[in-house]
Every structure is written in C-alpha cells, then in structure tokens.
Scaffold this motif. Structure first.
Motif, PDB file in Angstrom:
ATOM      1  N   LYS A  13       0.820  -1.219   0.000  1.00 53.28           N
ATOM      2  CA  LYS A  13       0.000   0.000   0.000  1.00 53.28           C
ATOM      3  C   LYS A  13       0.849   1.263   0.000  1.00 53.28           C
ATOM      4  O   LYS A  13       0.484   2.275  -0.587  1.00 53.28           O
ATOM      5  N   VAL A  14       1.972   1.239   0.706  1.00 51.71           N
ATOM      6  CA  VAL A  14       2.915   2.367   0.761  1.00 51.71           C
ATOM      7  C   VAL A  14       4.293   1.805   0.411  1.00 51.71           C
ATOM      8  O   VAL A  14       5.071   1.458   1.301  1.00 51.71           O
ATOM      9  N   PRO A  15       4.629   1.723  -0.886  1.00 48.97           N
ATOM     10  CA  PRO A  15       5.857   1.032  -1.296  1.00 48.97           C
ATOM     11  C   PRO A  15       7.147   1.844  -1.178  1.00 48.97           C
ATOM     12  O   PRO A  15       8.232   1.283  -1.351  1.00 48.97           O
ATOM     13  N   PHE A  16       7.067   3.146  -0.883  1.00 48.37           N
ATOM     14  CA  PHE A  16       8.304   3.920  -0.758  1.00 48.37           C
ATOM     15  C   PHE A  16       8.133   5.055   0.237  1.00 48.37           C
ATOM     16  O   PHE A  16       7.018   5.482   0.545  1.00 48.37           O
ATOM     17  N   TYR A  17       9.272   5.546   0.730  1.00 52.44           N
ATOM     18  CA  TYR A  17       9.320   6.700   1.623  1.00 52.44           C
ATOM     19  C   TYR A  17      10.516   7.542   1.200  1.00 52.44           C
ATOM     20  O   TYR A  17      11.610   7.012   0.994  1.00 52.44           O
ATOM     21  N   GLU A  74      25.865   1.328  10.660  1.00 50.22           N
ATOM     22  CA  GLU A  74      25.599   2.767  10.629  1.00 50.22           C
ATOM     23  C   GLU A  74      25.701   3.249   9.183  1.00 50.22           C
ATOM     24  O   GLU A  74      26.637   3.926   8.794  1.00 50.22           O
ATOM     25  N   PHE A  75      24.709   2.889   8.381  1.00 51.91           N
ATOM     26  CA  PHE A  75      24.660   3.183   6.949  1.00 51.91           C
ATOM     27  C   PHE A  75      24.100   4.595   6.772  1.00 51.91           C
ATOM     28  O   PHE A  75      22.905   4.807   6.810  1.00 51.91           O
ATOM     29  N   GLU A  76      24.999   5.588   6.607  1.00 50.17           N
ATOM     30  CA  GLU A  76      24.626   7.006   6.614  1.00 50.17           C
ATOM     31  C   GLU A  76      24.546   7.560   5.198  1.00 50.17           C
ATOM     32  O   GLU A  76      25.470   7.393   4.407  1.00 50.17           O
ATOM     33  N   LEU A  77      23.416   8.232   4.901  1.00 48.42           N
ATOM     34  CA  LEU A  77      23.196   8.833   3.592  1.00 48.42           C
ATOM     35  C   LEU A  77      22.698  10.264   3.763  1.00 48.42           C
ATOM     36  O   LEU A  77      21.917  10.559   4.665  1.00 48.42           O
ATOM     37  N   LYS A  78      23.127  11.153   2.866  1.00 52.61           N
ATOM     38  CA  LYS A  78      22.693  12.548   2.905  1.00 52.61           C
ATOM     39  C   LYS A  78      21.365  12.679   2.165  1.00 52.61           C
ATOM     40  O   LYS A  78      21.155  12.063   1.131  1.00 52.61           O
ATOM     41  N   ALA A  79      20.467  13.508   2.705  1.00 52.22           N
ATOM     42  CA  ALA A  79      19.158  13.733   2.101  1.00 52.22           C
ATOM     43  C   ALA A  79      19.329  14.412   0.739  1.00 52.22           C
ATOM     44  O   ALA A  79      20.266  15.167   0.547  1.00 52.22           O
ATOM     45  N   PRO A  80      18.461  14.121  -0.207  1.00 53.36           N
ATOM     46  CA  PRO A  80      17.279  13.273  -0.157  1.00 53.36           C
ATOM     47  C   PRO A  80      17.616  11.799  -0.402  1.00 53.36           C
ATOM     48  O   PRO A  80      18.513  11.473  -1.176  1.00 53.36           O
ATOM     49  N   VAL A  81      16.864  10.914   0.279  1.00 55.33           N
ATOM     50  CA  VAL A  81      17.022   9.468   0.162  1.00 55.33           C
ATOM     51  C   VAL A  81      15.634   8.855   0.011  1.00 55.33           C
ATOM     52  O   VAL A  81      14.732   9.188   0.777  1.00 55.33           O
ATOM     53  N   THR A  82      15.469   7.978  -0.968  1.00 52.55           N
ATOM     54  CA  THR A  82      14.206   7.255  -1.131  1.00 52.55           C
ATOM     55  C   THR A  82      14.440   5.799  -0.779  1.00 52.55           C
ATOM     56  O   THR A  82      15.372   5.167  -1.286  1.00 52.55           O
ATOM     57  N   ILE A  83      13.602   5.278   0.107  1.00 50.97           N
ATOM     58  CA  ILE A  83      13.659   3.875   0.525  1.00 50.97           C
ATOM     59  C   ILE A  83      12.449   3.213  -0.108  1.00 50.97           C
ATOM     60  O   ILE A  83      11.322   3.657   0.069  1.00 50.97           O
ATOM     61  N   ARG A  84      12.675   2.127  -0.866  1.00 54.77           N
ATOM     62  CA  ARG A  84      11.605   1.515  -1.655  1.00 54.77           C
ATOM     63  C   ARG A  84      11.521   0.011  -1.411  1.00 54.77           C
ATOM     64  O   ARG A  84      12.541  -0.656  -1.295  1.00 54.77           O
ATOM     65  N   LEU A  85      10.307  -0.482  -1.335  1.00 55.56           N
ATOM     66  CA  LEU A  85      10.061  -1.926  -1.304  1.00 55.56           C
ATOM     67  C   LEU A  85      10.004  -2.373  -2.759  1.00 55.56           C
ATOM     68  O   LEU A  85       9.001  -2.198  -3.439  1.00 55.56           O
TER      69      LEU A  85
END
Length: 170
Positions: free
Chosen positions: A31-35, A100-111
């Motif tokens: 229903k919500v596949p990404f953030y 501690e997997f660090e990423l600078k914004a913007p980052v999209t997390i997807r299923l």
C-alpha cells in the motif's frame, strides 16, 4: 511515516559544529511502497540532514516471500543511484542489521519486491555549524602550528645516528 524522539544529542563544544540525533522509522508495504527522506525547505541553509539506517526487518503479518528493499540517493558525482540493501524472508532472514549506513538527504527507501510490511529504522541526523566555528578553526590551526614547532625542536635535539664501522677483512 517517520517520527522523531523528543531528545537530541549535542556533540562538541559550544560555538562549533553541532550534531542532533533523532529516532527515524518508516514502514513499507504494497500500500505504501516507498518513503522519501528529505530536508525541510523552510529550514536554515546551514543545516545538513542525514539518515543513518540501522535495521530493516519484516513486520507482523509478513508473507512467506522475498521482500527486497532498496535505497536511492546521490553518489559522489551528484548522480542518483539505487542499491538494494536487504532481501528479507520470514523463514530464513527476517531482519538485517546495517550498522551505521549514513546517507545525505534526499534518500528514497523503496520496497522493490514483496508485499511487506517491512520496517526500516535508524537515526535522523542534523548537522549545523556554530557562529564561532571559523574563529575556533583558526585557533586550532595556531595550536597545531605551535605543536609542530615543539616537535621540530625535539627532533633537532636528538643526535644523528652514525653508521657502524665496517670491519676490514684480513
């Protein structure tokens, strides 16, 4: 869906760069596949936002299927790149620790595959520069130069090592 803890961690002396840390979490499903984690447009330009991903785990009600999670962010050349970070399965790998997997914004997390639910958690880090940081950096440089001079003086006091004399064959 992200939420923040009420308490922040402030590192470093006052007037220098400061790092605030807040709890981060999002749930991915069919229903919500990404953030997308991004900075607020209304905020101060001196702030840098990072997300530090720590764990990815299957939520309650996950099916017996593979759930692939990927992140999309900028690489060192400023180009967007996508990388899978977890392939979860309820029967053999329900959770992955990312350290501690660090990423600078913007980052999209997807299923990318599966129906979830998958919970991604970690920290939202906000780095800011203090007003006196330029003066502090100059002071630190002066301190280092004084230390270097003292080291040079110590090196001059040590007598040079002379090579051993060779014995002549008779």
């Amino acid at each position: 869906m992200a939420f923040h803890d009420d308490e922040a961690v402030h590192l470093g002396p006052p007037g220098q760069s400061k790092l605030e840390s807040f709890l981060f979490s999002c749930e991915l499903s069919s229903k919500v596949p990404f953030y997308t984690f991004q900075e607020d447009e209304d905020e101060d330009e001196d702030l840098e936002h990072f997300v530090e991903l720590r764990t990815v785990c299957l939520g309650q009600g996950a099916k017996d299927e593979s759930n692939v999670v990927e992140v999309t962010a900028m690489n060192h050349q400023g180009k967007t790149t996508s990388v899978p970070i977890a392939n979860l399965h309820i029967s053999c790998l329900p959770m992955v620790s990312l350290g501690e997997f660090e990423l600078k914004a913007p980052v999209t997390i997807r299923l990318k595959a599966g129906t979830g639910p998958v919970i991604v958690s970690g920290l939202h880090l906000i780095a800011s520069q203090g007003e006196d940081s330029d003066l502090s950096e100059n002071d630190d440089e002066e301190d280092f130069s004084d230390d270097d001079e003292e080291e040079d003086e110590e090196e001059e006091e040590i007598p040079p090592i002379k090579p051993a004399k060779k014995k002549q064959k008779q």
